[in-house]
Design an enzyme around this catalytic site. Structure first.
Site, mmCIF file in Angstrom:
data_model
loop_
_atom_site.group_PDB
_atom_site.id
_atom_site.type_symbol
_atom_site.label_atom_id
_atom_site.label_comp_id
_atom_site.label_asym_id
_atom_site.label_seq_id
_atom_site.Cartn_x
_atom_site.Cartn_y
_atom_site.Cartn_z
ATOM 1 N N LYS A 293 0.826 -1.231 0.000
ATOM 2 C CA LYS A 293 0.000 0.000 0.000
ATOM 3 C C LYS A 293 0.848 1.264 0.000
ATOM 4 O O LYS A 293 0.497 2.265 -0.614
ATOM 5 C CB LYS A 293 -0.943 0.009 1.200
ATOM 6 C CG LYS A 293 -0.239 -0.029 2.537
ATOM 7 C CD LYS A 293 -0.833 -1.033 3.458
ATOM 8 C CE LYS A 293 0.255 -1.617 4.324
ATOM 9 N NZ LYS A 293 -0.154 -2.589 5.253
ATOM 10 N N LYS B 22 -4.066 3.518 2.568
ATOM 11 C CA LYS B 22 -5.157 2.701 2.027
ATOM 12 C C LYS B 22 -6.286 3.589 1.511
ATOM 13 O O LYS B 22 -6.891 3.310 0.470
ATOM 14 C CB LYS B 22 -5.663 1.735 3.102
ATOM 15 C CG LYS B 22 -4.620 0.682 3.494
ATOM 16 C CD LYS B 22 -5.036 -0.048 4.763
ATOM 17 C CE LYS B 22 -4.041 -1.105 5.181
ATOM 18 N NZ LYS B 22 -4.295 -1.613 6.531
#
Ligand code: NAP
Ligand code: HSE
Length: 430
Positions: free
Chosen positions: A106, A206
Site C-alpha cells: 500500500k 489505504k
C-alpha cells in the site's frame, strides 16, 4: 516448463509470501482446471538466503532480483517485500520488462502508484493489488469493477486492524492507550515500531488508494489529512458512549460540492452506525454509491491467510488474462487532478473536552468564545471534581467550520481557568 505452465517470480517469503506460496501449492490443480493454465512458482527472492525456510526447496531461492527480471519464462511477478525501496525498483523493472505484477504494497501504491500504473498501461501488462487495502476483503475489485457504472459518493472505513484492536481494548476494558498498545504488540498485531499504524499513516495510504479508484483521480498523500490515536484517552471513549457514540479510527473520503474531502482521524460515530460494531482487528468499508446505495464490506484486514487469499485471487486473474490474451490494468487516472478541500475549509460536528478550574464564570467564558466563532453547542456535560478542583467539561457542537474550531481552541488556551484542551474529535456518520 510445460507449455501450459505460467512461471511466477515471488519477491518476498515473509508472512504474506509464505501464505501465497502455500495457497498456490494447495490450490494449484483447482486453479489450473478453472483457468486452463498452471501457476508455477519458479523463483523466490528473499533478503537472507541463509535462513532455513520450512517446505521450500533451496533451488527455488534466487540470488538476485535480476535473476527473476531476466528470466524470460517468468511472466508474472508477485511483490510482497513491502516498503518503498527496493520494492519500487523491483516493481518498475518488472513492468518495464513486460511482466505482469501483483502486489500488496500500500505504501508504494499510495506514493508511486500512478507512475507504476502508467508503465503497466504502456507495456500492456496487468498491475493488480487487491491485498493492498483491507487484506482479505475484496474492496478494490468491488470499487473498480462492480461499481464502475455508478458514482461513489462516500467511503467510510475502519481500515487499520491494529488501531481497531487497540481502541477495542480501550473501549471494552477501559485500558489506557499505552497498555492496549502493549497488548496489541503481544498479540502480534502491532509492530515494535507502531508508528505507521497508530499515527494513521497506514490507513491514509489505504484511503488514498481507495479514493483514487473511486474518484478516478490520482490522490496525493499530502491531500489526505491524517491523525492517529496516541492521544486518545479512555475518558473520551466513556463520555462518547454516554452521548450515544463509539470512537473509531475512521478513514473517510467524500465528494462534496465538486471537491474531495479525505481524512483519517479518531472520530465519534453513532452506536447504531454499521461501523460501530466492527471490533478487534477486523476491518470494514462502508461505501455509498448513487444508485447502489449503501454497501458494507467486512472481514479480516490482515494476516497470512486472508491476505494470501487476495493475492492469489489477483494471480488467478492474471492467469486468466494470459490465457485469454487480454489485460485488466486499472485505467490511467485522468490527467486532470480533482480539487481537494483543505481541512480548514471543511465542516464537522465536534466533540470537545476541556479540563477547567471549577469556578464561577468559566462555562460562560468558554461559551462566549464558541459563540464568537459561530459554533453552536448541541449539548454540554460536566463531570465530577478531580482532587485538584478541576473538572472535565464536554461539549458536542452542531456543524461548524474546522478553521473556526481551531481558532476557538487557541483562545481557550489563553483562558487562565482552562487547564487543558484535553480532546477535540470530530463526530461523523449521523
Ligand atoms: P514480511 O513478513 O516482513 O516479509 C517480507 C519478505 O520480503 C521477507 O521474506 C524478506 O526476506 C523479504 N525482503 C525484505 N526486504 C527485501 C529485499 N530488499 N530484497 C529481497 N527480499 C526482501 O512482510 P509481510 O507482512 O509479508 O508484508 C509484505 C507486504 O504485504 C507489505 O507490503 C505489506 O504492507 C503487505 N501486506 C501485509 C499484510 C499482513 O497481514 N502481513 C496485509 C496486507 C498487506 P527475509 O525473509 O529474508 O527477511
Ligand atoms: N498494519 C496493518 C493493519 C495490516 O493493522 O491493518 C496490513 O495492512
Amino acid at each position: 516448463m510445460a507449455q501450459r505452465d505460467v512461471a511466477i517470480g515471488l519477491l518476498g517469503l515473509g508472512t504474506v509470501g509464505m501464505g501465497v506460496y502455500r495457497l498456490l501449492q494447495e490450490r494449484q490443480e483447482r486453479i489450473t482446471a478453472a483457468v486452463g493454465v498452471r501457476p508455477v512458482v519458479k523463483k523466490i527472492l528473499v533478503r537472507d538466503r541463509s535462513r532455513a525456510r520450512l517446505g521450500i526447496d533451496d533451488g527455488l531461492l534466487a540470488n538476485s532480483f535480476e535473476e527473476i527480471a531476466n528470466d524470460r519464462d517468468i511472466q508474472l511477478v508477485v511483490e510482497v517485500v513491502g516498503g518503498r525501496d527496493p520494492a519500487f525498483r523491483y516493481a518498475k523493472e518488472t513492468l518495464s520488462g513486460g511482466k505482469h505484477l501483483v502486489m500488496a504494497n500500500k505504501e508504494l501504491l499510495a506514493t508511486r502508484g500512478e507512475e507504476l500504473l502508467r508503465i503497466a498501461r504502456r507495456r500492456n501488462v496487468d498491475l493488480l493489488f487487491e491485498a493492498a487495502v483491507a487484506g482479505g476483503i475484496p474492496i478494490i475489485r468491488a470499487m473498480h469493477e462492480s461499481l464502475s457504472g455508478d458514482k461513489v459518493q462516500r467511503i467510510q472505513g475502519i481500515i487499520n486492524g491494529t488501531t481497531n484492536y487497540i481502541i477495542t481494548r480501550m473501549t471494552d476494558e477501559g485500558q489506557a492507550y499505552a497498555r492496549a498498545l502493549k497488548d496489541a504488540q503481544l498479540h502480534g498485531y502491532a509492530e515494535a515500531d507502531p508508528t505507521n499504524d497508530v499515527d494513521g499513516i497506514d490507513a491514509a495510504y489505504k484511503l488514498a488508494i481507495l479514493a483514487g479508484i473511486a474518484y478516478r483521480t490520482n490522490v496525493r498523500m499530502k491531500d489526505v489529512h491524517h491523525e492517529g490515536i496516541r492521544n486518545l484517552h479512555p475518558e473520551d471513549i466513556e463520555y462518547s458512549r454516554e452521548l450515544g457514540y463509539v470512537v473509531k479510527l475512521l478513514a473517510e473520503a467524500s465528494d462534496r460540492d465538486g471537491a474531495l474531502e479525505l481524512s483519517v482521524a479518531p472520530s465519534l460515530i453513532p452506536l447504531k452506525h454499521p461501523l460501530a460494531a466492527v471490533k478487534d482487528a477486523f476491518n470494514a468499508v462502508l461505501v455509498r454509491a448513487e444508485w447502489a446505495g449503501e454497501l458494507m464490506f467486512y472481514g479480516a484486514g490482515a494476516g497470512q491467510r486472508p491476505t494470501a487469499s487476495a493475492v492469489v485471487a489477483d494471480i488467478v486473474k492474471v492467469l486468466h488474462h494470459i490465457q485469454t490474451g487480454s489485460v485488466g490494468t486499472l485505467p490511467t487516472p485522468p490527467s486532470e487532478q480533482r480539487a481537494v478541500r483543505r481541512l480548514d475549509e471543511r465542516e464537522a460536528r465536534f466533540y470537545l473536552r476541556l479540563r477547567v478550574a471549577d469556578e464561577p464564570g468559566v462555562l460562560a467564558a468558554v461559551a462566549l468564545i464558541l459563540a464568537r466563532e459561530n459554533i453552536s453547542v448541541q449539548c454540554v456535560i460536566q463531570k465530577g471534581r478531580h482532587a485538584d478542583d478541576v473538572v472535565d467539561v464536554v461539549f458536542l457542537t452542531h456543524e461548524a467550520l474546522e478553521r473556526n474550531m481551531r481558532r476557538a481552541l487557541q483562545k481557550f488556551r489563553l483562558l487562565p481557568a482552562v487547564r487543558e484542551v484535553a480532546a477535540m474529535l470530530r463526530v461523523r456518520g449521523d
